[in-house]
Design a protein around this motif. Structure first.
Motif, PDB file in Angstrom:
ATOM      1  N   ALA A  77       9.316  -5.326  24.118  1.00 32.80           N
ATOM      2  CA  ALA A  77       8.653  -6.633  24.121  1.00 32.80           C
ATOM      3  C   ALA A  77       7.175  -6.501  23.788  1.00 32.80           C
ATOM      4  O   ALA A  77       6.486  -5.621  24.304  1.00 32.80           O
ATOM      5  CB  ALA A  77       8.820  -7.300  25.487  1.00 32.80           C
ATOM      6  N   ASN A  78       6.700  -7.371  22.935  1.00 33.53           N
ATOM      7  CA  ASN A  78       5.279  -7.432  22.627  1.00 33.53           C
ATOM      8  C   ASN A  78       4.946  -8.802  22.070  1.00 33.53           C
ATOM      9  O   ASN A  78       5.840  -9.573  21.701  1.00 33.53           O
ATOM     10  CB  ASN A  78       4.863  -6.317  21.650  1.00 33.53           C
ATOM     11  N   SER A  79       3.668  -9.124  22.035  1.00 37.46           N
ATOM     12  CA  SER A  79       3.241 -10.413  21.500  1.00 37.46           C
ATOM     13  C   SER A  79       1.904 -10.263  20.797  1.00 37.46           C
ATOM     14  O   SER A  79       1.139  -9.332  21.060  1.00 37.46           O
ATOM     15  CB  SER A  79       3.138 -11.469  22.608  1.00 37.46           C
ATOM     16  N   SER A  80       1.655 -11.198  19.894  1.00 35.33           N
ATOM     17  CA  SER A  80       0.403 -11.232  19.140  1.00 35.33           C
ATOM     18  C   SER A  80      -0.071 -12.673  19.056  1.00 35.33           C
ATOM     19  O   SER A  80       0.659 -13.545  18.586  1.00 35.33           O
ATOM     20  CB  SER A  80       0.604 -10.669  17.733  1.00 35.33           C
ATOM     21  N   ASP A  81      -1.273 -12.939  19.542  1.00 35.95           N
ATOM     22  CA  ASP A  81      -1.892 -14.263  19.471  1.00 35.95           C
ATOM     23  C   ASP A  81      -3.242 -14.124  18.788  1.00 35.95           C
ATOM     24  O   ASP A  81      -4.082 -13.338  19.244  1.00 35.95           O
ATOM     25  CB  ASP A  81      -2.078 -14.842  20.872  1.00 35.95           C
ATOM     26  N   VAL A  82      -3.442 -14.873  17.728  1.00 34.80           N
ATOM     27  CA  VAL A  82      -4.681 -14.786  16.955  1.00 34.80           C
ATOM     28  C   VAL A  82      -5.224 -16.184  16.702  1.00 34.80           C
ATOM     29  O   VAL A  82      -4.508 -17.053  16.193  1.00 34.80           O
ATOM     30  CB  VAL A  82      -4.467 -14.065  15.610  1.00 34.80           C
ATOM     31  N   THR A  83      -6.471 -16.400  17.077  1.00 35.62           N
ATOM     32  CA  THR A  83      -7.149 -17.670  16.860  1.00 35.62           C
ATOM     33  C   THR A  83      -8.355 -17.468  15.960  1.00 35.62           C
ATOM     34  O   THR A  83      -9.106 -16.507  16.134  1.00 35.62           O
ATOM     35  CB  THR A  83      -7.635 -18.279  18.190  1.00 35.62           C
ATOM     36  N   ARG A  84      -8.527 -18.379  15.034  1.00 37.41           N
ATOM     37  CA  ARG A  84      -9.778 -18.449  14.283  1.00 37.41           C
ATOM     38  C   ARG A  84     -10.497 -19.707  14.752  1.00 37.41           C
ATOM     39  O   ARG A  84      -9.918 -20.796  14.761  1.00 37.41           O
ATOM     40  CB  ARG A  84      -9.518 -18.512  12.777  1.00 37.41           C
ATOM     41  N   PHE A  85     -11.762 -19.529  15.193  1.00 37.91           N
ATOM     42  CA  PHE A  85     -12.523 -20.693  15.646  1.00 37.91           C
ATOM     43  C   PHE A  85     -13.914 -20.675  15.051  1.00 37.91           C
ATOM     44  O   PHE A  85     -14.399 -19.649  14.568  1.00 37.91           O
ATOM     45  CB  PHE A  85     -12.578 -20.759  17.182  1.00 37.91           C
ATOM     46  N   ARG A  86     -14.543 -21.833  15.071  1.00 37.93           N
ATOM     47  CA  ARG A  86     -15.921 -21.959  14.608  1.00 37.93           C
ATOM     48  C   ARG A  86     -16.813 -22.256  15.801  1.00 37.93           C
ATOM     49  O   ARG A  86     -16.386 -22.846  16.794  1.00 37.93           O
ATOM     50  CB  ARG A  86     -16.056 -23.072  13.569  1.00 37.93           C
ATOM     51  N   TRP A  87     -18.072 -21.836  15.698  1.00 40.73           N
ATOM     52  CA  TRP A  87     -19.066 -22.133  16.728  1.00 40.73           C
ATOM     53  C   TRP A  87     -19.773 -23.414  16.303  1.00 40.73           C
ATOM     54  O   TRP A  87     -20.504 -23.451  15.326  1.00 40.73           O
ATOM     55  CB  TRP A  87     -20.043 -20.975  16.866  1.00 40.73           C
ATOM     56  N   ASN A  88     -19.525 -24.510  17.038  1.00 42.47           N
ATOM     57  CA  ASN A  88     -19.999 -25.828  16.634  1.00 42.47           C
ATOM     58  C   ASN A  88     -20.529 -26.575  17.844  1.00 42.47           C
ATOM     59  O   ASN A  88     -19.852 -26.669  18.866  1.00 42.47           O
ATOM     60  CB  ASN A  88     -18.853 -26.621  15.993  1.00 42.47           C
ATOM     61  N   ASN A  89     -21.752 -27.083  17.738  1.00 47.59           N
ATOM     62  CA  ASN A  89     -22.371 -27.801  18.861  1.00 47.59           C
ATOM     63  C   ASN A  89     -22.373 -26.959  20.128  1.00 47.59           C
ATOM     64  O   ASN A  89     -22.066 -27.434  21.221  1.00 47.59           O
ATOM     65  CB  ASN A  89     -21.675 -29.144  19.105  1.00 47.59           C
ATOM     66  N   ASN A  90     -22.704 -25.658  19.966  1.00 43.98           N
ATOM     67  CA  ASN A  90     -22.827 -24.726  21.095  1.00 43.98           C
ATOM     68  C   ASN A  90     -21.532 -24.541  21.875  1.00 43.98           C
ATOM     69  O   ASN A  90     -21.540 -24.311  23.081  1.00 43.98           O
ATOM     70  CB  ASN A  90     -23.943 -25.185  22.038  1.00 43.98           C
ATOM     71  N   ALA A  91     -20.418 -24.622  21.150  1.00 49.43           N
ATOM     72  CA  ALA A  91     -19.109 -24.407  21.775  1.00 49.43           C
ATOM     73  C   ALA A  91     -18.104 -23.983  20.704  1.00 49.43           C
ATOM     74  O   ALA A  91     -18.288 -24.283  19.530  1.00 49.43           O
ATOM     75  CB  ALA A  91     -18.627 -25.689  22.465  1.00 49.43           C
ATOM     76  N   PRO A  92     -17.046 -23.281  21.102  1.00 48.68           N
ATOM     77  CA  PRO A  92     -16.005 -22.924  20.134  1.00 48.68           C
ATOM     78  C   PRO A  92     -15.103 -24.112  19.823  1.00 48.68           C
ATOM     79  O   PRO A  92     -14.820 -24.936  20.695  1.00 48.68           O
ATOM     80  CB  PRO A  92     -15.220 -21.811  20.842  1.00 48.68           C
ATOM     81  N   GLU A  93     -14.638 -24.206  18.580  1.00 46.96           N
ATOM     82  CA  GLU A  93     -13.650 -25.192  18.170  1.00 46.96           C
ATOM     83  C   GLU A  93     -12.570 -24.478  17.354  1.00 46.96           C
ATOM     84  O   GLU A  93     -12.871 -23.809  16.367  1.00 46.96           O
ATOM     85  CB  GLU A  93     -14.259 -26.300  17.310  1.00 46.96           C
ATOM     86  N   THR A  94     -11.328 -24.630  17.773  1.00 43.18           N
ATOM     87  CA  THR A  94     -10.226 -23.960  17.090  1.00 43.18           C
ATOM     88  C   THR A  94     -10.023 -24.516  15.689  1.00 43.18           C
ATOM     89  O   THR A  94     -10.034 -25.734  15.481  1.00 43.18           O
ATOM     90  CB  THR A  94      -8.923 -24.115  17.892  1.00 43.18           C
ATOM     91  N   GLU A  95      -9.830 -23.614  14.735  1.00 44.63           N
ATOM     92  CA  GLU A  95      -9.452 -23.983  13.373  1.00 44.63           C
ATOM     93  C   GLU A  95      -7.997 -23.624  13.084  1.00 44.63           C
ATOM     94  O   GLU A  95      -7.304 -24.364  12.379  1.00 44.63           O
ATOM     95  CB  GLU A  95     -10.370 -23.298  12.368  1.00 44.63           C
ATOM     96  N   SER A  96      -7.527 -22.497  13.618  1.00 36.94           N
ATOM     97  CA  SER A  96      -6.123 -22.118  13.480  1.00 36.94           C
ATOM     98  C   SER A  96      -5.730 -21.192  14.621  1.00 36.94           C
ATOM     99  O   SER A  96      -6.566 -20.496  15.191  1.00 36.94           O
ATOM    100  CB  SER A  96      -5.863 -21.435  12.135  1.00 36.94           C
ATOM    101  N   TYR A  97      -4.434 -21.207  14.956  1.00 39.36           N
ATOM    102  CA  TYR A  97      -3.905 -20.368  16.020  1.00 39.36           C
ATOM    103  C   TYR A  97      -2.470 -20.004  15.662  1.00 39.36           C
ATOM    104  O   TYR A  97      -1.666 -20.871  15.310  1.00 39.36           O
ATOM    105  CB  TYR A  97      -3.955 -21.115  17.356  1.00 39.36           C
ATOM    106  N   THR A  98      -2.139 -18.724  15.734  1.00 36.16           N
ATOM    107  CA  THR A  98      -0.772 -18.274  15.500  1.00 36.16           C
ATOM    108  C   THR A  98      -0.324 -17.381  16.644  1.00 36.16           C
ATOM    109  O   THR A  98      -1.110 -16.595  17.188  1.00 36.16           O
ATOM    110  CB  THR A  98      -0.647 -17.490  14.172  1.00 36.16           C
ATOM    111  N   SER A  99       0.939 -17.514  17.017  1.00 36.09           N
ATOM    112  CA  SER A  99       1.506 -16.719  18.109  1.00 36.09           C
ATOM    113  C   SER A  99       2.862 -16.187  17.682  1.00 36.09           C
ATOM    114  O   SER A  99       3.669 -16.903  17.072  1.00 36.09           O
ATOM    115  CB  SER A  99       1.666 -17.575  19.368  1.00 36.09           C
ATOM    116  N   LYS A 100       3.110 -14.919  18.008  1.00 36.65           N
ATOM    117  CA  LYS A 100       4.404 -14.291  17.749  1.00 36.65           C
ATOM    118  C   LYS A 100       4.797 -13.484  18.974  1.00 36.65           C
ATOM    119  O   LYS A 100       4.047 -12.619  19.417  1.00 36.65           O
ATOM    120  CB  LYS A 100       4.337 -13.381  16.522  1.00 36.65           C
TER     121      LYS A 100
END
Length: 235
Positions: A77-100
């Protein structure tokens, strides 16, 4: 035989809505953190969390888990979670997220956020679900990171817009107090943060002046999981 409940993500994830007393947050620094993972008190595996800067205010946040003990190891068993986010208005905002997630079978989840149209699309293999994005929205994978950034900025309570399967949840968290915590990485005086708007158990212990993510996390969602920090490094 105990049934393995291998979650989509272990460190769940999240975007900042800072309290009015918090100061503006600086962009996060890249790091790598490793954790021991247990389920129901029994060793199960290891998690490796990395944050990479992609330049121009873009980041990649990755959570890789490998089952190394018990049934998780037997199943590979294993898993992979990857998020791409931008730093906007002094906070992170998700642009994409993938999970396997790979255990008895392979499960996929993907999220795409179009900030021009302010639309979120989530697909778990049965066709996409769409709903409106909200400013500062993050996904479950980056939850613990955003909490740590909020604490670093001085927040003691926070409401975080988290994109889930069919909607944005306004998840609420609050510092419950300071506690001594012993983990493989050492002994720490940490701030314990709990989720206050749901029945599911979530507690995370942070040392925000030293680490962006918790030194310990315990949650009921995903199968009674506990993570304890083993090593943390930053370039």
């Amino acid at each position: 035989m105990r049934t393995l409940k291998f979650p989509y993500r272990f460190l769940a994830g999240l975007s900042l809505a800072l309290s009015t007393t918090a100061v503006l947050a600086a962009p996060p620094a890249p790091f790598t953190a490793t954790y021991e993972v247990s389920q129901g008190g029994q060793p199960m595996g290891q998690a490796t969390i990395t944050l990479k800067s992609l330049g121009n205010g873009e980041y990649e946040y990755s959570n890789q888990i490998q089952g190394t003990s018990g049934l998780a190891a037997a199943l590979g068993a294993n898993s992979s979670d990857v998020t791409r986010f931008r730093w906007n208005n002094n906070a992170p905002e998700t642009e994409s997220y993938t999970s396997k997630v790979m255990a008895f079978k392979v499960k996929h989840r993907s999220m795409q956020v179009n900030w021009n149209t302010k639309q979120v699309s989530v697909d778990e293999g049965k066709g996409p679900t769409t709903y409106a994005a909200q400013p500062g929205m993050v996904d479950r994978n980056t939850l613990s990171l955003a909490i740590g950034l909020a604490l670093r900025s001085g927040s003691q309570s926070m409401t975080l817009p988290v994109g889930v399967r069919q909607q944005v949840e306004q998840q609420q968290f609050k510092v419950q107090g300071a506690e001594a915590v012993q983990v493989p990485a050492g002994n720490f005086q940490a701030e314990r943060v709990s989720r206050t708007d749901a029945d599911s158990h979530f507690d995370a212990w942070y040392v925000p002046k030293r680490f962006a993510v918790p030194v310990k996390l315990a949650q009921s969602e995903g199968g009674d999981l506990t993570l304890q920090l083993v090593h943390y490094s930053s370039p």
